[in-house]
Design an enzyme around this catalytic site. Sequence first.
Site, mmCIF file in Angstrom:
data_model
loop_
_atom_site.group_PDB
_atom_site.id
_atom_site.type_symbol
_atom_site.label_atom_id
_atom_site.label_comp_id
_atom_site.label_asym_id
_atom_site.label_seq_id
_atom_site.Cartn_x
_atom_site.Cartn_y
_atom_site.Cartn_z
ATOM 1 N N TYR A 12 0.791 -1.229 0.000
ATOM 2 C CA TYR A 12 0.000 0.000 0.000
ATOM 3 C C TYR A 12 0.825 1.282 0.000
ATOM 4 O O TYR A 12 0.252 2.368 -0.076
ATOM 5 C CB TYR A 12 -0.951 -0.003 1.207
ATOM 6 C CG TYR A 12 -1.902 -1.175 1.182
ATOM 7 C CD1 TYR A 12 -2.957 -1.209 0.279
ATOM 8 C CD2 TYR A 12 -1.738 -2.256 2.042
ATOM 9 C CE1 TYR A 12 -3.828 -2.288 0.235
ATOM 10 C CE2 TYR A 12 -2.609 -3.340 2.010
ATOM 11 C CZ TYR A 12 -3.643 -3.354 1.102
ATOM 12 O OH TYR A 12 -4.497 -4.416 1.057
ATOM 13 N N HIS A 49 -9.272 0.931 -5.478
ATOM 14 C CA HIS A 49 -8.393 -0.011 -4.775
ATOM 15 C C HIS A 49 -6.975 0.488 -4.969
ATOM 16 O O HIS A 49 -6.555 0.735 -6.104
ATOM 17 C CB HIS A 49 -8.511 -1.426 -5.348
ATOM 18 C CG HIS A 49 -9.863 -2.020 -5.169
ATOM 19 N ND1 HIS A 49 -10.269 -2.588 -3.997
ATOM 20 C CD2 HIS A 49 -10.909 -2.106 -6.023
ATOM 21 C CE1 HIS A 49 -11.509 -3.010 -4.122
ATOM 22 N NE2 HIS A 49 -11.924 -2.724 -5.338
#
Length: 152
Positions: free
Chosen positions: A30, A107
Amino acid sequence: MQSSNSQKANVLVLNGPNINLLGTREPDIYGHTSLADIEADLIKLASAHAVQLIFKQSNSESELIDQVQQARGSVDHMIVNAAGYSHTSIALRDALSAVAIPFYEVHISNIYQREQFRHHSYLADIAAGTLSGFGPFGYSMALLAIIKQLKL
């Protein structure tokens, strides 16, 4: 709701479970950008246009559903990163369908390069668009799409 350029469009940016840990959570997947950093970038982008942003994050499925339902009548568009609930929550999908507010699904990681269970999203087919794998810039891309739609 947006009828002219003199009015502000209201955009709800809704984030699901564990998104509050961005910047420190699995940075190899991430990255190091925090949720506060993403929100600051979106505020800069929105300030150049007639867009009012509303930020919400919850680790609770029921709270996310409540936020979606409360948006009806006051929000023009949504940017939704439902995180793990994208792959599991029919109830969140039903809420998004019920309010009929256009939304972009975001996402941070490319869900198609990850575990098989992440390859399916219950939200994708009802979203105006899905952004996957663009990192935090996916949020800005979604906001730019909304701005272009609104012709602000």
